[in-house]
Write a protein that holds these residues in place. Structure first.
Motif, PDB file in Angstrom:
ATOM      1  N   VAL A  35       0.830  -1.197   0.000  1.00 39.98           N
ATOM      2  CA  VAL A  35       0.000   0.000   0.000  1.00 39.98           C
ATOM      3  C   VAL A  35       0.868   1.252   0.000  1.00 39.98           C
ATOM      4  CG1 VAL A  35      -1.739   1.298   1.305  1.00 39.98           C
ATOM      5  CG2 VAL A  35      -1.893  -1.184   1.151  1.00 39.98           C
ATOM      6  N   ARG A  36       2.031   1.196   0.663  1.00 40.78           N
ATOM      7  CA  ARG A  36       2.909   2.365   0.699  1.00 40.78           C
ATOM      8  C   ARG A  36       3.365   2.756  -0.703  1.00 40.78           C
ATOM      9  NH1 ARG A  36       5.764  -2.082   2.032  1.00 40.78           N
ATOM     10  NH2 ARG A  36       7.947  -2.352   1.383  1.00 40.78           N
ATOM     11  N   HIS A  37       3.571   1.755  -1.573  1.00 41.85           N
ATOM     12  CA  HIS A  37       3.974   2.051  -2.949  1.00 41.85           C
ATOM     13  C   HIS A  37       2.822   2.685  -3.730  1.00 41.85           C
ATOM     14  CE1 HIS A  37       6.726  -1.262  -1.685  1.00 41.85           C
ATOM     15  NE2 HIS A  37       7.611  -0.445  -2.223  1.00 41.85           N
ATOM     16  N   PHE A  38       1.602   2.235  -3.448  1.00 43.87           N
ATOM     17  CA  PHE A  38       0.439   2.831  -4.114  1.00 43.87           C
ATOM     18  C   PHE A  38       0.253   4.281  -3.673  1.00 43.87           C
ATOM     19  CE2 PHE A  38      -4.235   3.620  -4.106  1.00 43.87           C
ATOM     20  CZ  PHE A  38      -4.407   3.651  -5.480  1.00 43.87           C
ATOM     21  N   GLN A  39       0.492   4.558  -2.392  1.00 46.70           N
ATOM     22  CA  GLN A  39       0.373   5.928  -1.906  1.00 46.70           C
ATOM     23  C   GLN A  39       1.426   6.833  -2.553  1.00 46.70           C
ATOM     24  OE1 GLN A  39      -2.121   7.084  -0.021  1.00 46.70           O
ATOM     25  NE2 GLN A  39      -2.997   5.022  -0.061  1.00 46.70           N
ATOM     26  N   VAL A  40       2.632   6.313  -2.741  1.00 47.71           N
ATOM     27  CA  VAL A  40       3.683   7.069  -3.420  1.00 47.71           C
ATOM     28  C   VAL A  40       3.313   7.284  -4.882  1.00 47.71           C
ATOM     29  CG1 VAL A  40       6.090   6.969  -4.206  1.00 47.71           C
ATOM     30  CG2 VAL A  40       5.519   6.386  -1.843  1.00 47.71           C
ATOM     31  N   PHE A  41       2.680   6.283  -5.498  1.00 44.53           N
ATOM     32  CA  PHE A  41       2.202   6.401  -6.878  1.00 44.53           C
ATOM     33  C   PHE A  41       1.190   7.545  -6.992  1.00 44.53           C
ATOM     34  CE2 PHE A  41      -0.765   4.970 -10.277  1.00 44.53           C
ATOM     35  CZ  PHE A  41       0.123   4.956 -11.336  1.00 44.53           C
ATOM     36  N   LEU A  42       0.307   7.669  -6.013  1.00 42.33           N
ATOM     37  CA  LEU A  42      -0.664   8.761  -6.003  1.00 42.33           C
ATOM     38  C   LEU A  42       0.034  10.106  -5.807  1.00 42.33           C
ATOM     39  CD1 LEU A  42      -3.549   7.218  -3.843  1.00 42.33           C
ATOM     40  CD2 LEU A  42      -3.539   7.579  -6.313  1.00 42.33           C
ATOM     41  N   LEU A  43       1.088  10.130  -4.977  1.00 40.17           N
ATOM     42  CA  LEU A  43       1.849  11.369  -4.787  1.00 40.17           C
ATOM     43  C   LEU A  43       2.597  11.749  -6.061  1.00 40.17           C
ATOM     44  CD1 LEU A  43       3.349  10.949  -1.199  1.00 40.17           C
ATOM     45  CD2 LEU A  43       1.479  12.447  -1.915  1.00 40.17           C
ATOM     46  N   PHE A  44       3.099  10.745  -6.788  1.00 41.45           N
ATOM     47  CA  PHE A  44       3.760  11.002  -8.067  1.00 41.45           C
ATOM     48  C   PHE A  44       2.826  11.764  -9.005  1.00 41.45           C
ATOM     49  CE2 PHE A  44       4.128   9.632 -12.497  1.00 41.45           C
ATOM     50  CZ  PHE A  44       5.426  10.007 -12.806  1.00 41.45           C
ATOM     51  N   PHE A  45       1.588  11.320  -9.094  1.00 39.05           N
ATOM     52  CA  PHE A  45       0.639  11.993  -9.984  1.00 39.05           C
ATOM     53  C   PHE A  45       0.170  13.321  -9.395  1.00 39.05           C
ATOM     54  CE2 PHE A  45       0.307   7.848 -12.073  1.00 39.05           C
ATOM     55  CZ  PHE A  45       0.397   8.266 -13.392  1.00 39.05           C
ATOM     56  N   ALA A  46       0.191  13.444  -8.079  1.00 42.21           N
ATOM     57  CA  ALA A  46      -0.118  14.745  -7.475  1.00 42.21           C
ATOM     58  C   ALA A  46       0.902  15.788  -7.922  1.00 42.21           C
ATOM     59  CB  ALA A  46      -0.125  14.627  -5.954  1.00 42.21           C
ATOM     60  N   LEU A  47       2.179  15.436  -7.881  1.00 47.42           N
ATOM     61  CA  LEU A  47       3.228  16.367  -8.286  1.00 47.42           C
ATOM     62  C   LEU A  47       3.250  16.546  -9.803  1.00 47.42           C
ATOM     63  CD1 LEU A  47       5.945  15.178  -5.774  1.00 47.42           C
ATOM     64  CD2 LEU A  47       4.689  17.320  -5.730  1.00 47.42           C
ATOM     65  N   THR A  48       2.845  15.513 -10.547  1.00 48.04           N
ATOM     66  CA  THR A  48       2.695  15.660 -12.001  1.00 48.04           C
ATOM     67  C   THR A  48       1.648  16.723 -12.308  1.00 48.04           C
ATOM     68  OG1 THR A  48       3.314  13.349 -12.434  1.00 48.04           O
ATOM     69  CG2 THR A  48       2.034  14.483 -14.132  1.00 48.04           C
ATOM     70  N   VAL A  49       0.501  16.623 -11.633  1.00 46.12           N
ATOM     71  CA  VAL A  49      -0.571  17.597 -11.816  1.00 46.12           C
ATOM     72  C   VAL A  49      -0.105  18.984 -11.385  1.00 46.12           C
ATOM     73  CG1 VAL A  49      -2.832  18.310 -10.927  1.00 46.12           C
ATOM     74  CG2 VAL A  49      -2.461  15.939 -11.639  1.00 46.12           C
ATOM     75  N   ALA A  50       0.584  19.060 -10.234  1.00 46.87           N
ATOM     76  CA  ALA A  50       1.018  20.349  -9.709  1.00 46.87           C
ATOM     77  C   ALA A  50       1.927  21.073 -10.699  1.00 46.87           C
ATOM     78  CB  ALA A  50       1.743  20.144  -8.372  1.00 46.87           C
TER      79      ALA A  50
END
Length: 491
Positions: A35-50
């Motif tokens: 799950v920690r990797h999935f949360q990092v995956f979501l953060l990756f796309f958060a910073l992509t969007v940002a």
């Protein structure tokens, strides 16, 4: 920096080795994706969007002010170069202001709430940009960008707060790099596609509609599946939760008995800590060089080397493609070094920070001596310089969590706030030095200044930098006033 033989041990590392044995066993039991990797995956796309929302105006403003040559079916605005520069810089006015408060708010309310609020509002405002340009001109667009900057000021402090909860110490550099690689990915996607979108039948307004719409989609997904910490996540397994908790416990010998959000913030300790002060220097050093390249290199390539990098989507995005790819290469190298116990954490931070700053220091000097007939070599050096910057993700960028897992978001807010002031000053210094954009000697001075700052900044970091949890990470809780048993029983 202390280097050790791979797999070996010495007296200074015996305690750390003992403390990490149980963590190593837990890692072995849960070494796959979790799950920690999935949360990092979501953060990756958060910073992509940002970053997509941050840089989209850089490309869109070209079409907005020259629609006749791009797509005449959409509005065109007669904005001067001064007005365009004002619009492009207005984002950072708000961005700098909210850095430090965002870290404190992320500690109090949670990283998920802060990053979700900031990016969802910013995405909606992005969608409204074409309408604001039509009804309020550049003044309303400028105000809109300031508010977007205020919203995005929460992104980095919140990301660091979330990572401090989810990333075990042994995986911190790798997971942090994977998350922050979204910066480059968002820049690459926006630079590579915005020109095509502007020239297509849907025109330049769709640059804002698409990027803002993707941000809204991410917000919905993160609302349902994102979690600020393992304790907030219902889908995490007991084994993975144990792995993360044991990793964090191994860093602190006497964890505070009160919830982290109730700990008083040791502001004075921050600014009297040499380890944190040099972290501010390292972050500012990186931003000075990075933003000098980002904002001024296109002008140098066009006026000195005769190559218009802005008109070529491939050339404009290529340096960031290199940085994106190299960040994963460095991450893999770091993971191997950590798994084999070849280097200590502090040595790893200083090693990769040196690669990310000292190698670009050399290539910048070389770039200053490239002739006008060697434009291809200049592009190679530029890509190599920006690509090597990817190593800093494993250097200073994760050092905030090393020093203080409890206050990582606040530390990031402070360093990012100061560093972004440097990123505003750097282009102004270039404008003061370069009075003739066609003079290579004036540009050489700019490159020498950036190289000198790289040299001094990283030297200080190598000498004074640390990667151990600082004593002020667990300050004593403030005593409650009038905290009698009778009053407590009533509440």
């Amino acid at each position: 920096m202390k280097l050790m033989c791979c797999g070996g041990s010495n007296g200074s590392m015996d305690m750390n080795t003992k403390n990490s044995k149980k963590e190593d066993e837990a890692v072995g039991q849960h070494s796959g994706l979790g799950v920690r990797h999935f949360q990092v995956f979501l953060l990756f796309f958060a910073l992509t969007v940002a970053y997509a929302l941050r840089v989209n105006l850089s490309v869109a403003v070209v079409a907005m002010t020259d629609a006749a040559s791009v797509n005449p079916n959409f509005p065109e605005y007669e904005w001067s170069e001064k007005t365009k520069s004002l619009l492009l810089s207005s984002f950072f006015w708000g961005y700098v202001i909210t850095q430090v408060p965002a870290g404190q708010l992320a500690r109090k309310f949670g990283g998920k709430i802060m990053i979700l609020s900031g990016l969802s509002i910013c995405s909606i405002l992005n969608i409204l940009t074409p309408i604001c340009a039509r009804i309020g001109g550049w003044q309303l667009v400028c105000a809109l960008r300031v508010v977007e900057g205020l919203c995005q000021g929460v992104v980095f402090p919140s990301t660091h707060t979330i990572l401090s909860h989810w990333a075990p110490p042994k995986e911190r550099a790798t997971l942090g790099t994977c998350a922050y690689a979204g910066n480059q990915f968002g820049t690459i996607i926006m630079l590579a596609t915005s020109g095509v979108i502007a020239a297509s039948p849907i025109g330049w307004p769709s640059i804002f509609y698409i990027s803002g719409g993707i941000g809204c989609v991410w917000s919905v997904i993160y609302f349902f599946f994102g979690a600020g910490s393992p304790s907030e996540c219902k889908s995490i397994s007991a084994e993975e939760r144990k792995l993360i908790e044991m990793g964090h416990a191994s860093e602190v010998s006497n964890a505070a008995e009160v919830p982290k959000e109730h700990l008083p913030t040791p502001w004075m300790s921050f600014f009297t800590s040499p380890a944190f002060l040099v972290l501010i220097v390292a972050h500012s050093t990186h931003n000075w060089g990075f933003w000098t390249l980002l904002t001024e290199i296109p002008s140098y390539m066009k006026n000195v080397l005769g190559k218009d990098i802005k008109s070529n989507a491939l050339l404009s995005s290529l340096p960031y493609v290199c940085m994106f790819c190299m960040s994963f290469v460095f991450s893999a190298i770091s993971a191997q070094l950590n798994n084999r116990n070849c280097v200590s954490t502090v040595t790893s931070r200083k090693l990769f920070n040196s690669i990310g700053l000292w190698i670009p220091m050399i290539t910048l000097v070389c770039l200053g001596y490239v002739g006008a007939d060697q434009s291809e070599l200049a592009v190679v050096l530029l890509c190599f310089t920006v690509g090597m910057n990817g190593a800093t993700y494993l250097g200073y960028n994760m050092n905030h969590i090393d020093l203080s897992p409890n206050f990582a978001g606040i530390l990031m807010g402070i360093t990012n706030g100061v560093a972004n002031i440097m990123s505003i000053i750097a282009p102004l210094i270039v404008g003061f030095i370069v009075t003739d954009e066609h003079d290579p000697e004036q540009w050489r001075i700019v490159f020498f200044i950036a190289s000198g700052i790289y040299l001094v900044g990283n030297t200080l970091y190598v000498i004074f930098g640390k990667a151990s949890v600082q004593p002020w990470n667990d300050p004593p809780p403030k005593p409650r006033r009038n905290s009698t048993p009778q009053v407590e029983s009533q509440h």
